[in-house]
Every structure is written in C-alpha cells, then in structure tokens.
Design a protein around this motif. Structure first.
Motif, PDB file in Angstrom:
ATOM      1  N   PRO A 166      -3.962  75.520  25.267  1.00  0.00           N
ATOM      2  CA  PRO A 166      -2.779  74.302  26.204  1.00  0.00           C
ATOM      3  C   PRO A 166      -3.008  73.383  26.039  1.00  0.00           C
ATOM      4  N   THR A 167      -2.175  72.152  25.661  1.00  0.00           N
ATOM      5  CA  THR A 167      -2.218  70.851  25.670  1.00  0.00           C
ATOM      6  C   THR A 167      -0.830  70.212  25.731  1.00  0.00           C
ATOM      7  N   SER A 168      -0.985  68.997  26.491  1.00  0.00           N
ATOM      8  CA  SER A 168       0.499  67.901  26.502  1.00  0.00           C
ATOM      9  C   SER A 168       0.562  67.207  25.639  1.00  0.00           C
ATOM     10  N   GLU A 169      -0.502  66.994  24.356  1.00  0.00           N
ATOM     11  CA  GLU A 169      -0.167  66.293  22.710  1.00  0.00           C
ATOM     12  C   GLU A 169       0.448  66.785  22.101  1.00  0.00           C
ATOM     13  N   SER A 170       0.620  68.127  22.228  1.00  0.00           N
ATOM     14  CA  SER A 170       1.627  68.523  21.239  1.00  0.00           C
ATOM     15  C   SER A 170       3.035  68.713  21.982  1.00  0.00           C
ATOM     16  N   ARG A 171       4.600  68.555  21.098  1.00  0.00           N
ATOM     17  CA  ARG A 171       5.103  68.737  21.058  1.00  0.00           C
ATOM     18  C   ARG A 171       5.971  70.537  21.764  1.00  0.00           C
ATOM     19  N   PHE A 172       5.200  71.737  21.537  1.00  0.00           N
ATOM     20  CA  PHE A 172       5.289  73.361  22.343  1.00  0.00           C
ATOM     21  C   PHE A 172       3.836  72.915  22.725  1.00  0.00           C
ATOM     22  N   GLN A 173       3.331  71.852  23.488  1.00  0.00           N
ATOM     23  CA  GLN A 173       2.725  71.605  24.766  1.00  0.00           C
ATOM     24  C   GLN A 173       1.165  73.513  24.325  1.00  0.00           C
ATOM     25  N   PHE A 214     -11.751  62.086  33.437  1.00  0.00           N
ATOM     26  CA  PHE A 214     -11.220  60.923  33.886  1.00  0.00           C
ATOM     27  C   PHE A 214      -9.613  60.622  34.186  1.00  0.00           C
ATOM     28  N   GLY A 215      -8.364  62.175  33.951  1.00  0.00           N
ATOM     29  CA  GLY A 215      -7.597  62.034  33.817  1.00  0.00           C
ATOM     30  C   GLY A 215      -6.666  60.976  33.037  1.00  0.00           C
ATOM     31  N   HIS A 216      -8.237  60.680  31.274  1.00  0.00           N
ATOM     32  CA  HIS A 216      -7.545  60.298  30.248  1.00  0.00           C
ATOM     33  C   HIS A 216      -7.824  61.259  29.198  1.00  0.00           C
ATOM     34  N   ARG A 217      -6.911  60.745  28.387  1.00  0.00           N
ATOM     35  CA  ARG A 217      -7.295  61.320  26.783  1.00  0.00           C
ATOM     36  C   ARG A 217      -8.555  61.329  26.495  1.00  0.00           C
ATOM     37  N   ALA A 245       1.960  70.013  -4.814  1.00  0.00           N
ATOM     38  CA  ALA A 245       0.631  70.916  -4.341  1.00  0.00           C
ATOM     39  C   ALA A 245      -0.081  69.802  -4.092  1.00  0.00           C
ATOM     40  N   SER A 246      -1.079  68.829  -3.716  1.00  0.00           N
ATOM     41  CA  SER A 246      -1.909  67.768  -2.624  1.00  0.00           C
ATOM     42  C   SER A 246      -3.215  68.280  -2.606  1.00  0.00           C
ATOM     43  N   LYS A 247      -3.861  67.822  -2.600  1.00  0.00           N
ATOM     44  CA  LYS A 247      -5.283  67.790  -1.500  1.00  0.00           C
ATOM     45  C   LYS A 247      -5.992  66.679  -1.060  1.00  0.00           C
ATOM     46  N   CYS A 248      -6.515  66.656   0.105  1.00  0.00           N
ATOM     47  CA  CYS A 248      -7.018  65.516   0.861  1.00  0.00           C
ATOM     48  C   CYS A 248      -7.793  66.013   1.902  1.00  0.00           C
ATOM     49  N   PHE A 249      -8.788  64.822   1.763  1.00  0.00           N
ATOM     50  CA  PHE A 249     -10.781  65.112   2.802  1.00  0.00           C
ATOM     51  C   PHE A 249      -9.629  65.226   4.270  1.00  0.00           C
ATOM     52  N   LEU A 250      -9.794  65.755   5.510  1.00  0.00           N
ATOM     53  CA  LEU A 250      -9.685  65.683   6.689  1.00  0.00           C
ATOM     54  C   LEU A 250     -11.163  65.273   7.562  1.00  0.00           C
ATOM     55  N   ASN A 251     -10.627  64.162   7.885  1.00  0.00           N
ATOM     56  CA  ASN A 251     -11.086  62.891   8.411  1.00  0.00           C
ATOM     57  C   ASN A 251     -10.226  62.481   9.958  1.00  0.00           C
ATOM     58  N   GLU A 252     -11.065  61.618  10.611  1.00  0.00           N
ATOM     59  CA  GLU A 252     -10.407  60.820  11.901  1.00  0.00           C
ATOM     60  C   GLU A 252     -10.236  61.502  12.885  1.00  0.00           C
ATOM     61  N   PRO A 253     -11.975  62.033  13.342  1.00  0.00           N
ATOM     62  CA  PRO A 253     -11.905  63.069  14.383  1.00  0.00           C
ATOM     63  C   PRO A 253     -11.819  62.460  15.959  1.00  0.00           C
ATOM     64  N   GLY A 254     -10.636  62.660  16.468  1.00  0.00           N
ATOM     65  CA  GLY A 254     -10.246  62.069  17.878  1.00  0.00           C
ATOM     66  C   GLY A 254      -8.709  61.642  17.398  1.00  0.00           C
ATOM     67  N   LYS A 255      -8.033  61.846  16.208  1.00  0.00           N
ATOM     68  CA  LYS A 255      -6.770  61.590  15.914  1.00  0.00           C
ATOM     69  C   LYS A 255      -5.972  62.244  15.148  1.00  0.00           C
ATOM     70  N   ARG A 306       5.709  56.317   6.888  1.00  0.00           N
ATOM     71  CA  ARG A 306       5.627  56.211   8.094  1.00  0.00           C
ATOM     72  C   ARG A 306       4.876  57.043   9.138  1.00  0.00           C
ATOM     73  N   LEU A 307       5.409  58.390   8.436  1.00  0.00           N
ATOM     74  CA  LEU A 307       4.636  59.117   8.954  1.00  0.00           C
ATOM     75  C   LEU A 307       3.072  59.537   8.396  1.00  0.00           C
ATOM     76  N   ARG A 308       2.724  59.227   7.164  1.00  0.00           N
ATOM     77  CA  ARG A 308       1.607  58.721   6.290  1.00  0.00           C
ATOM     78  C   ARG A 308       1.006  58.099   7.532  1.00  0.00           C
ATOM     79  N   HIS A 309       0.832  56.803   7.627  1.00  0.00           N
ATOM     80  CA  HIS A 309      -0.025  56.008   9.107  1.00  0.00           C
ATOM     81  C   HIS A 309       0.578  56.293  10.114  1.00  0.00           C
ATOM     82  N   LEU A 310       1.017  57.204  10.835  1.00  0.00           N
ATOM     83  CA  LEU A 310       0.937  57.562  11.654  1.00  0.00           C
ATOM     84  C   LEU A 310      -0.095  58.813  12.221  1.00  0.00           C
ATOM     85  N   SER A 311      -1.240  57.998  13.154  1.00  0.00           N
ATOM     86  CA  SER A 311      -1.742  59.203  13.968  1.00  0.00           C
ATOM     87  C   SER A 311      -2.298  57.926  15.297  1.00  0.00           C
ATOM     88  N   SER A 312      -2.756  59.270  15.975  1.00  0.00           N
ATOM     89  CA  SER A 312      -2.383  58.777  17.631  1.00  0.00           C
ATOM     90  C   SER A 312      -4.267  60.321  17.843  1.00  0.00           C
TER      91      SER A 312
END
Length: 312
Positions: A166-173, A214-217, A245-255, A306-312
C-alpha cells in the motif's frame, strides 16, 4: 466596459477581447448581436450584456471547454449560451454515444451535450477498481490508467520475489514491488472504444520502495540493483496490426518516472481496439530488484513530452 461597435452594413469581422481570450466572429449582413436595436442607442454604448445569446454561443464554439466555463460567469447571456448543444457538440468525440454507454451507464438521448461532456470528463473506475478512465477536456481524447493489480507479472504469486504494497503515492493506493528476480516481465492488455486519434503508452515506475520518515515522503533503496547492466525492453501491439518497441535503462532512484512504451493510432472504426503491452528484462546471469510498478498509462499523444519529463 468593453465597447462593441456593430454596424449593419456589409459583412465584417469583429475581434472581441474577453478577459484573456480573443475570438473573431463574422456577423452576416443585416444581422445584429444586440438584444436592443443598435439604432436606438449609440454603438459605442453597447456592452457585453447586450449581446444576443445566439451570438454569444457562436463565440463560445471557438473556445476550449475550460475557457467556456470561465466566460459563463460573466453574465446571464454567457451563462445561458454556454448551455447550448451547438457549443458542446463539436467538443465531444465522434463516438461519444458509445462512451456514454461504457462510462456513464445510460442512454445519451435524454442528456444535453454539456451534461454528456461533463459526465465523460469525470474519472470513472472500472474493472473492480483497477482502471481509471476519463475524457481529457482539451483534446476530447480518452485518458486511461491501469493498476499493477490488473497486469500479468511473472512471479507475482511468489512473495519471495514480488509483493503488492500500500502507498498513497499511487492513484490506486497500491503498487507491485519487486525484491529480486532473474526474469522480469510485465504484460497486460485492454479493450476499449478509444475515440480517433494517436495515443501514447507509458509505464509508471520507481526504483526504490516508497515509505515515510517523520511524516515526509522517503524511499528505501535497499533492494535496488541490476538495472544499469542492460535496458528494459518495452513493446505495444494492437488488434489492427500496429506494433512499436523501445528500450530504456531504469534510472533516477527515488523518483516516479514515466517510461515510454510506444504510440498507437486509432482510426474511425467505431469498434473497440485491443491493445497489448509489455516490458521485459530477462538475464539469467544477473539478478535485479527494488523496482515499483504502479500503472500503465494511455494518454493522448499531446501529453507525450509532458509525461516524459514528469517525475516525482
């Protein structure tokens, strides 16, 4: 006060600046956009309140839905005109009657076009809460999100490798979290009567387990490994023969990152399109782990950059 000068001579184009919107309309010869005959008052004393609702409706047809809703607050003429079917019918997708039956659950015969548009723009939850669907207000195209719980994940039934957390960071919880595996493969498919247009598919992923401190992400990187050795392969196929088809390295841990799978084109077929999608990283010499799978996104192609450059 905005001044409108409307002569009754030859056809003329009037540029009307309303708030931050500029619209050009054509007034036919002999037509008047005033409730009061303009011969009875000086032209330079006409105000927005003197515009006939039919004229206002003609203006509103040139605007995007969010702008129409803002202008509806100006006065009674704009408010009444904003309810006209002729304003909203061009904003509806070609197959809106099918979408109403699919998402609203009733016939469109007894609904005004504005009510239909508003109903389609409200996000609907389908398939036991594993899908969210709505109509985008600016493109009149469908946006669809599919939860990780609706995807086929190799090894998901073995808690040594995968878990739903479970996580509040997903729209599906909830997200699917991988501890470690040699065989990483996620597949899914959807049948839906998409309106005509081009759609982009994305997997929403994160390296690291979401948590709170401590209450923060925060994000736990304990199991993150192996993703820098080879790229993940993404693929999409459709029932009408399209493939990308496409391929990509997974990167940017924590986002949370949206990884582009491919684009599909929907023609004016009037039938549902079956879309199959997958991502795979099979390497029996190296394990990988620590990735969260949140959802698969299907958005109008206008959102791609917009979605390509959107990370959080």
């Amino acid at each position: 006060m905005t001044v409108l000068s409307i002569p009754a001579t030859a056809p003329v184009f009037h540029s009307i600046s309303l708030l931050s919107f500029s619209v050009i309309i054509q007034v036919p010869m002999g037509a008047s956009c005033s409730r009061i005959p303009h011969s009875s008052i000086p032209p330079n004393h006409l105000s927005l309140g003197d515009l006939a609702e039919s004229c206002v409706a003609a203006i509103l047809t040139h605007l995007d839905p969010p702008d129409i809703c803002r202008l509806a607050r100006l006065n009674r003429a704009f408010r009444n005109a904003s309810r006209a079917d002729l304003v909203w019918e061009p904003k509806l997708p070609d197959n809106y009657e099918v979408l109403v039956g699919e998402l609203v659950g009733q016939s469109s015969e007894n609904l005004g076009k504005r009510d239909i548009f508003a109903a389609l723009c409200r996000a609907k939850t389908l398939c036991n809460g594993t899908q969210r669907v709505w109509l985008d207000k600016t493109t009149s195209s469908i946006c669809l999100e599919i939860s990780a719980k609706a995807l086929s994940i190799t090894g998901m039934d073995d808690p040594r490798y995968w878990n739903h957390i479970p996580t509040s960071e997903s729209r599906f919880q909830s997200v699917a979290y991988l501890k470690q595996t040699w065989w990483f493969e996620v597949e899914g498919e959807v049948d839906f009567p998409f309106p005509p247009g081009t759609y982009s598919l994305f997997f929403r992923l994160q390296l690291g387990r979401p948590t709170k401190r401590f209450g923060h992400r925060a994000c736990n990187h304990e199991h993150v490994h192996g993703w820098n050795l080879k790229p993940v392969q993404f693929r999409v196929r459709t029932s009408d023969g399209q493939s990308a088809a496409s391929k990509c390295f997974l990167n940017e841990p924590g986002k949370w990152v949206n990884y582009h799978v491919g684009d599909v084109n929907v023609g004016r077929t009037g039938t549902s399109l079956n879309v199959k999608f997958s991502m795979k990283r099979v390497d029996c010499t190296h394990t990988k782990g620590g990735v969260c799978v949140d959802s698969l996104l299907v958005y109008p192609v206008e959102f791609k950059e917009r979605l390509r450059h959107l990370s959080s």
